[in-house]
Scaffold this active site. Structure first.
Site, mmCIF file in Angstrom:
data_model
loop_
_atom_site.group_PDB
_atom_site.id
_atom_site.type_symbol
_atom_site.label_atom_id
_atom_site.label_comp_id
_atom_site.label_asym_id
_atom_site.label_seq_id
_atom_site.Cartn_x
_atom_site.Cartn_y
_atom_site.Cartn_z
ATOM 1 N N HIS A 1 8.722 25.588 18.934
ATOM 2 C CA HIS A 1 7.335 25.896 18.550
ATOM 3 C C HIS A 1 6.700 24.763 17.732
ATOM 4 O O HIS A 1 5.476 24.670 17.653
ATOM 5 C CB HIS A 1 7.239 27.239 17.805
ATOM 6 N N SER B 1 11.260 25.042 9.716
ATOM 7 C CA SER B 1 11.588 25.293 11.111
ATOM 8 C C SER B 1 12.472 24.193 11.679
ATOM 9 O O SER B 1 12.174 23.011 11.550
ATOM 10 C CB SER B 1 10.309 25.354 11.952
ATOM 11 N N ASP C 1 13.188 29.249 21.745
ATOM 12 C CA ASP C 1 12.536 28.478 20.682
ATOM 13 C C ASP C 1 13.410 27.340 20.180
ATOM 14 O O ASP C 1 13.495 27.079 18.982
ATOM 15 C CB ASP C 1 12.123 29.382 19.520
#
Length: 287
Positions: free
Chosen positions: A130, A237, A162
């Site tokens: 993402h 992330s 992801d």
């Protein structure tokens, strides 16, 4: 209202605290709600009692410090926080040098930032898909802990899980992080989240494994995830969640928030066995 959010774009499970109404306000703060007065009175009494306890504690601490000082013993400095376990300090020292910041796009177009880490000696890096998606497919740059920057090749992406694999030139010289054995992670064991939250490279936060096999939406599908209370925020992330031995147990990917207020101690990481399987598939296809 609770907001599902990820580290870089909205994602993650819905979460509403049992002490909040659906609009996110405390139940005892909702005007006109039946019983609100009683709840407010109870809360005020609790706060008042807490204030008395705090005042008594401070007074006792001051008196104790004075007595200790008179006796020649250490004063207030003796009352310190519990020491950080030595194995966590060692784990952080081993992990931070292998974690990078991932910068995608930028300039006049869309841009995104996140984290990543090396998984082999061929300079392949794991990160979240993402981040690349939010970056609009722009150029990917990796910044190492020593400040050096390298253009990164996107080896492959897997939006369904992801995950994405990058590769930097051999000159980067990144050492791969050790991976935990599948099925070895246990609820309650200490973990560290390492990454670049809000652009602060090399940030380490500590917590425990709160749950395993938590069903959440990661990428375009629902997957099982490792839940942790280690603080993770936008920019984390793609960074590793490591155990006290410095082994990666998951890839930090999503958090649950209330009204988009940031970390509330409910974060999610993709389990390392899934990460390794997906990475092997991507590398096998893309080289």
């Amino acid at each position: 209202m609770a907001v599902q959010t990820g580290l870089g774009e909205p994602r993650g499970p819905w979460f509403v605290s049992p002490e909040l109404d659906p609009d996110g306000r405390s139940r005892w703060d909702v005007p006109g709600q039946e019983g609100g007065g009683r709840r407010r009175g109870w809360r005020d009494r609790l706060l008042a009692a807490a204030g008395v306890v705090a005042l008594s504690t401070l007074s006792g601490a001051a008196a104790g410090a004075w007595v200790a000082d008179q006796a020649g013993a250490p004063g207030p400095a003796a009352a310190s926080a519990a020491p950080v376990p030595a194995e966590l300090v060692t784990a952080a020292e081993r992990t931070v040098p292998g974690v990078v910041s991932v910068l995608v796009g930028g300039g006049s177009g869309a841009g995104a930032t996140g984290s990543g880490f090396a998984i082999d000696d061929q300079q392949h890096l794991i990160t979240n898909d993402h981040i690349l998606a939010k970056g609009g497919g722009g150029a990917v740059t990796v910044e190492l802990p020593d400040g050096r920057r390298f253009a990164a090749e996107v080896v492959g992406r897997e939006p369904g899980s992801d995950l994405a694999v990058l590769r930097v030139p051999p000159d980067a010289g990144l050492a791969p992080l050790p991976l935990a054995k599948p099925g070895a992670t246990r609820v309650g064991e200490p973990v560290l989240a390492v990454g670049s939250p809000l652009g602060l490279a090399g940030t380490v936060t500590a917590g425990i494994v709160s749950a395993l096999d938590r069903q959440v939406r990661l990428g375009t599908n629902r997957h099982r995830a490792v839940q942790t209370d280690a603080s993770i925020n936008p920019g984390n992330s793609g960074g590793p969640l490591v155990n006290a031995r410095g082994e990666v147990v998951g890839v930090n990917t999503a958090i649950a928030t209330i009204d988009g207020s940031g970390s509330i101690g409910i974060g999610f990481a993709i389990p390392i066995d899934q990460v390794q399987q997906t990475a092997d598939t991507i590398i096998g296809k893309g080289g």
